[in-house]
Design an enzyme around this catalytic site. Structure first.
Site, PDB file in Angstrom:
ATOM      1  CG  ASP A   1      -8.165  -4.179  -1.082  1.00 34.79           C
ATOM      2  OD1 ASP A   1      -7.633  -4.045  -2.204  1.00 34.79           O
ATOM      3  OD2 ASP A   1      -7.534  -4.567  -0.085  1.00 34.79           O
TER       4      ASP A   1
ATOM      5  CD  GLN B   1      -7.232  -4.714  -6.147  1.00 38.69           C
ATOM      6  OE1 GLN B   1      -7.427  -5.484  -7.099  1.00 38.69           O
ATOM      7  NE2 GLN B   1      -7.644  -5.004  -4.923  1.00 38.69           N
TER       8      GLN B   1
ATOM      9  CG  HIS C   1       0.478   0.471  -4.365  1.00 38.85           C
ATOM     10  ND1 HIS C   1      -0.166   1.139  -3.349  1.00 38.85           N
ATOM     11  CD2 HIS C   1       0.012  -0.790  -4.328  1.00 38.85           C
ATOM     12  CE1 HIS C   1      -0.970   0.294  -2.718  1.00 38.85           C
ATOM     13  NE2 HIS C   1      -0.881  -0.885  -3.294  1.00 38.85           N
ATOM     14  CB  SER C   2       0.535   7.090  -6.540  1.00 37.30           C
ATOM     15  OG  SER C   2       1.865   7.325  -6.935  1.00 37.30           O
TER      16      SER C   2
ATOM     17  CD  GLU D   1      -3.049  -0.949  -6.246  1.00 37.33           C
ATOM     18  OE1 GLU D   1      -2.264  -1.907  -6.170  1.00 37.33           O
ATOM     19  OE2 GLU D   1      -3.971  -0.778  -5.431  1.00 37.33           O
TER      20      GLU D   1
ATOM     21  CG  HIS E   1       1.460  -5.395  -3.810  1.00 37.99           C
ATOM     22  ND1 HIS E   1       0.565  -5.525  -4.844  1.00 37.99           N
ATOM     23  CD2 HIS E   1       0.865  -4.542  -2.914  1.00 37.99           C
ATOM     24  CE1 HIS E   1      -0.509  -4.803  -4.594  1.00 37.99           C
ATOM     25  NE2 HIS E   1      -0.368  -4.206  -3.440  1.00 37.99           N
TER      26      HIS E   1
ATOM     27  CG  ASN F   1      -4.178  -7.592  -5.672  1.00 37.45           C
ATOM     28  OD1 ASN F   1      -4.657  -8.604  -5.186  1.00 37.45           O
ATOM     29  ND2 ASN F   1      -4.507  -6.390  -5.252  1.00 37.45           N
ATOM     30  NE  ARG F   2      -4.335  -9.841  -0.557  1.00 41.28           N
ATOM     31  CZ  ARG F   2      -4.626  -8.531  -0.636  1.00 41.28           C
ATOM     32  NH1 ARG F   2      -5.149  -8.031  -1.742  1.00 41.28           N
ATOM     33  NH2 ARG F   2      -4.415  -7.749   0.396  1.00 41.28           N
TER      34      ARG F   2
HETATM   35  C1  BGC Z   1      -4.166  -4.200  -2.096  1.00 40.61           C
HETATM   36  C2  BGC Z   1      -4.534  -4.104  -0.631  1.00 40.61           C
HETATM   37  C3  BGC Z   1      -3.279  -3.922   0.149  1.00 40.61           C
HETATM   38  C4  BGC Z   1      -2.577  -2.701  -0.336  1.00 40.61           C
HETATM   39  C5  BGC Z   1      -1.262  -2.562   0.338  1.00 40.61           C
HETATM   40  C6  BGC Z   1      -3.489  -2.951  -2.484  1.00 40.61           C
HETATM   41  O1  BGC Z   1      -3.114  -3.035  -3.806  1.00 40.61           O
HETATM   42  O2  BGC Z   1      -5.270  -4.461  -2.888  1.00 40.61           O
HETATM   43  O3  BGC Z   1      -5.214  -5.244  -0.202  1.00 40.61           O
HETATM   44  O4  BGC Z   1      -3.520  -3.838   1.507  1.00 40.61           O
HETATM   45  O5  BGC Z   1      -2.349  -2.770  -1.707  1.00 40.61           O
HETATM   46  O6  BGC Z   1      -1.055  -1.336   0.833  1.00 40.61           O
END
Ligand code: BGC
Length: 390
Positions: free
Chosen positions: A289, A325, A217-218, A353, A143, A117-118
């Protein structure tokens, strides 16, 4: 007459022996079946444009579940699960070939790192030193940056025992890669057991103080039909609080009570039930999200369940992470190709996630993501499939 009587007796005796002999191998087959063990095979999946070999591993348990993983990004390209009639179908979004994964992948099936994430503006500081990571999501880092762990080639090693097929993926991330300090050694283990459970375990060490937050990230669609949305899936998340975000999806730092909001998934609720509710947070996320602050942190516990009522498929997720997430596929926009034709439409997959909270390096009150030299980062999440009929 006497001769022919003896002859018939002999014939009867021989037939009985023959029957017994036939019985032998049949028994042997049966005992082979009961002693069936999980399998793991590998084959080439092509090469990256810079000439790196990519392998595809196929893990299969004795129940019939099959998982395909490629060493590019540690991506789970396919994962079958049984419906209420015992029919196994692929329940994760993916592509047909390596070229498509390299061309444009919204992280389908991938290992995410170094930071899931961010991170706001890609900036953080450690022991008074400032670091600038790549920004690849508007003003923010997402990511792991431009070439995160989802885009590197991992080393794969397979093994089996009578209970599981196990794939260990390893990767060394160089000091400064993506802007992160420290040489990092990472191992991710996919263990598929005979109870239709995948256990994903992560380990990492670094030679300098750094940050780490790994996840998987499945994108799931338990219907097995990726032309259907996931809005009918019933989700529960064991969390009393979630993390509201700003306009760029960075947590504001607050933990908000889910009571009376569309973010309350403490009892099973269809994902689509309130996704269009008038709610500032849903507008910001274009739907769900967000990160949920899971109850009972500090222990490995079940944190989320998803049921697809029509097929009866049920997914239960357990983790030792403090957050999850939940991303509802809001950025899927009908441009990415689906195997067998067509494109992935809006909200046809969801991700759950397990991880530490987004932007933790800049939020002193969030659980720490700092990894010191000599320490070992570990994290574990299990995905268990079964069926549920009402
Ligand atoms: C995020 C989304 C993002 C996506 C990418 C997620 O983990 O929270 O904001 O667009 O991943 O595909």
């Amino acid at each position: 007459m006497t001769f022919s009587k003896n002859h018939s007796l002999l014939l009867l005796f021989s037939m009985a022996m023959l029957l017994l002999q036939c019985q032998g191998p049949q028994d042997a087959n049966e005992s082979m079946e009961t002693k069936a063990t999980p399998t793991l095979t590998s084959q080439s999946y092509g090469k990256t444009p810079d000439g790196q070999e990519v392998a595809e591993f196929t893990l299969r348990n004795t129940a019939g579940m099959e998982l395909k993983v490629i060493t590019y990004g540690g991506i789970i390209t396919s994962w079958t699960a049984p419906d209420k009639d015992g029919k196994y179908e692929n329940i994760v979004l993916g592509y047909d070939n390596l070229e498509q994964y390299i061309a444009s992948n919204p992280y389908f099936g991938a290992i995410i790192g170094r930071y899931g994430n961010r991170i706001a503006k890609g900036q953080f500081s450690l022991n008074g030193e400032n670091f600038q990571l790549e920004t690849n999501d508007g003003p923010n880092h997402l990511h792991g940056g431009v070439k995160g762990f989802d885009k590197v080639v991992w080393n794969g090693q397979g093994e089996t025992n009578e209970n599981a097929a196990i794939l260990t993926l390893t990767y060394t991330s160089a000091d400064g890669e993506g802007g992160y300090p420290g040489t990092m050694e990472i191992a991710v283990v996919y263990k598929l057991d005979n109870d239709n459970q995948l256990i994903v375990s992560y380990q990492a060490t670094s030679d300098k103080t750094t940050i780490v937050n790994l996840t998987q990230h499945s994108y799931f669609n338990l219907s097995g039909d990726f032309s259907q949305t996931i809005l009918d899936h019933e989700l529960s998340i064991d969390a009393d609080k979630f993390l509201p975000v700003d306009e760029t999806l960075i947590p504001t730092g607050e933990l908000t009570d889910v009571s009376g909001t569309p973010f309350d998934f403490r009892s099973p609720k269809a994902i689509g039930k309130e996704v269009e509710a008038e709610d500032e947070q849903l507008v910001r996320g274009k739907g769900y999200d967000h990160c949920w602050a899971l109850n009972n942190p500090g222990s490995f516990r079940k944190v989320a369940t998803v049921v697809h009522p029509t097929s009866g498929r049920q997914l239960e997720i357990a983790t030792d992470e403090p957050g999850i997430q939940f991303y509802g596929g809001n950025f899927l926009d009908g441009t990415l190709p689906m195997p067998g034709g067509g494109t992935y439409a809006y909200r046809t997959g969801f991700c759950l996630e397990t991880q530490h909270y987004p932007d933790s390096p800049n939020q002193p009150d969030f659980p720490s993501v700092v990894l010191e030299p000599g320490q070992k980062y570990t994290s574990k999440t299990s995905f268990k499939f079964s069926t549920k009929t009402n």
